[in-house]
Scaffold this active site. Sequence first.
Site, PDB file in Angstrom:
ATOM      1  N   TYR A 161       0.961  -1.255  -0.132  1.00 27.43           N
ATOM      2  CA  TYR A 161      -0.070  -0.083  -0.078  1.00 27.43           C
ATOM      3  C   TYR A 161       0.808   1.146  -0.086  1.00 27.43           C
ATOM      4  CZ  TYR A 161      -3.447   3.355   1.406  1.00 27.43           C
ATOM      5  OH  TYR A 161      -4.346   4.366   1.370  1.00 27.43           O
ATOM      6  N   ASP A 256       9.403   2.920  -0.437  1.00 28.94           N
ATOM      7  CA  ASP A 256       8.441   3.611   0.429  1.00 28.94           C
ATOM      8  C   ASP A 256       8.750   3.650   1.698  1.00 28.94           C
ATOM      9  OD1 ASP A 256       5.949   4.671   1.665  1.00 28.94           O
ATOM     10  OD2 ASP A 256       4.634   3.628   0.400  1.00 28.94           O
ATOM     11  N   LYS A 289       4.041   9.641   8.227  1.00 29.88           N
ATOM     12  CA  LYS A 289       3.747   9.523   9.640  1.00 29.88           C
ATOM     13  C   LYS A 289       4.837   9.889  10.884  1.00 29.88           C
ATOM     14  CE  LYS A 289       1.763   5.195   7.963  1.00 29.88           C
ATOM     15  NZ  LYS A 289       0.490   5.072   8.392  1.00 29.88           N
TER      16      LYS A 289
HETATM   17  C1  LIG Z   1       3.790   2.345   3.075  1.00 31.59           C
HETATM   18  C2  LIG Z   1       2.865   3.512   2.977  1.00 31.59           C
HETATM   19  N1  LIG Z   1       2.892   4.325   1.968  1.00 31.59           N
HETATM   20  C3  LIG Z   1       2.081   5.430   2.038  1.00 31.59           C
HETATM   21  C4  LIG Z   1       0.961   5.479   2.953  1.00 31.59           C
HETATM   22  C5  LIG Z   1      -0.113   6.434   2.734  1.00 31.59           C
HETATM   23  O1  LIG Z   1       0.213   7.660   3.680  1.00 31.59           O
HETATM   24  P1  LIG Z   1      -0.788   8.893   4.024  1.00 31.59           P
HETATM   25  O2  LIG Z   1      -2.086   7.750   4.720  1.00 31.59           O
HETATM   26  O3  LIG Z   1      -0.291   9.548   4.946  1.00 31.59           O
HETATM   27  O4  LIG Z   1      -1.528   9.169   2.583  1.00 31.59           O
HETATM   28  C6  LIG Z   1       0.659   4.728   3.995  1.00 31.59           C
HETATM   29  C7  LIG Z   1      -0.240   4.792   4.929  1.00 31.59           C
HETATM   30  O5  LIG Z   1      -0.594   4.062   5.716  1.00 31.59           O
HETATM   31  C8  LIG Z   1       1.823   3.600   4.017  1.00 31.59           C
HETATM   32  O6  LIG Z   1       1.636   2.625   5.084  1.00 31.59           O
END
Ligand SMILES: Cc1ncc(COP(=O)(O)O)c(C=O)c1O
Length: 455
Positions: A161, A256, A289
Amino acid sequence: MTRFISGRTPTTNAEAFERALVVTPGGVNSPVRAFRSVGGTPVFLASGHGPYVTDVEGKEYVDLVGQWGPALLGHAHPDVIAAAHAAVDRGLGFGAVSTGEVELAELVLDRLTLTSADGAERRGIEKLRLVSTGTEATMTAIRLARGATGRPLLVKFAGHYHGHSDSLLSEAGSGIATLGIPGSAGITPETAAQTIVIPYNDEDALAEVFTSHGDRIAAVITEAAAANMGVVPPKPGFNRLLADTAHAHGALLIADEVMTGFRSTAAGWWGLEEAAGTGYDADLTTFGKIIGGGLPLAGLGGRAEILDLLAPLGPVYQAGTLSGNPVAVATGAAMLRGAGPEVYGQLPRVARTIADGLSSALSAEGVAHTVAWAGSQFSIFFRDSPPQNYAEAQAQDTWRFGPFFHAMLEHGVSLPPSVYEAWFVSAAHDDAAVERVLAAAAPAARAAAAATPAL
Ligand SMILES: Cc1ncc(COP(=O)(O)O)c(C=O)c1O
């Protein structure tokens, strides 16, 4: 007389949810909060301190959601709150450059500069652009990769995700996995066709996709360690293979670290792999985060020559009214300053004690399960062995999770309300908080043992 405003703050979860359902789709502003996969009424939280959160009914829980990651030091850490207050007193935002943004970027770059055993300097990123959410960070990273390479295609892994932008929802983890849907309506077939989804930890699938489409692939995007289908770490060396394969074909690697950044180690998952001797060269790295300390802030970093393709220097456009908001950067900086070596020592200790206690309780009840780890992050799968990919993560007794979750909740422990989410501990989880989790383990294990699959 107004139709919607009652003038009274709800005092029960049921009342709060009933009212939320009238004014908000599904009663929530992010789908996993809706308890759809575990059933029941979501708990409306009113406050959080250290390892605890309290709902509108006044019931306190040990929190293992941790704001889905940012609460590294626990809730309402005094230093973080003080930094937020001081920043608020100076103004909520200016829409102009401010020094806090520079200071936060310096802190991040500092953490992502390591010295390897032979004395050489290794830099995880060279520049950082601040945005407001992880979704924006990954979305911009993809645009940059396409702008830098002039190529259209993106490779992602099933079960990973990266936020909810159009290119990234195919076979995604997190809420998409929780709701058991393949993707999202509203994304054009043309857009979906630009993303190729392959199984995680699968060297053959990786080789095959580059053999077939290598000269059209702009980037591979990967969670540095997957944690949105439950925790599924990369095989040792897999991230390096991704970087090497991408680079051999003129494509980029986007790592990511929205979840793992500043959590796995001070330098995120990249730092952990550097220390393990499997370091890899990501071209772009996304953060979220923890970087905002609990406020909306995220970032994308990477090689200077790629980041400099962003406007105003280069042709790739990205902007944001709230980007680098002064309150958020102050909060993020306070969080990073507070996250020293003792924090990174405490997290795995707490996580291990909790996971061991829960695992013993489940074993005592004869419930097939395994604990999967990525650094100090873990999740429990109701299957015998840790999965290596999304198909294996889905092959578990998911129906045991709802009763397990609700027994924990009843006994004062708040878990992420989905079997496909990682659990988050904080440095504030002291012995008293851990004891409370362990006390809930036996009844939760009994509930999991008594669960039956839905017909
Ligand atoms: C690995 C990863 N990338 C991107 C995101 C997206 O972040 P946001 O919820 O701040 O848009 C998340 C959200 O949980 C995530 O776990």
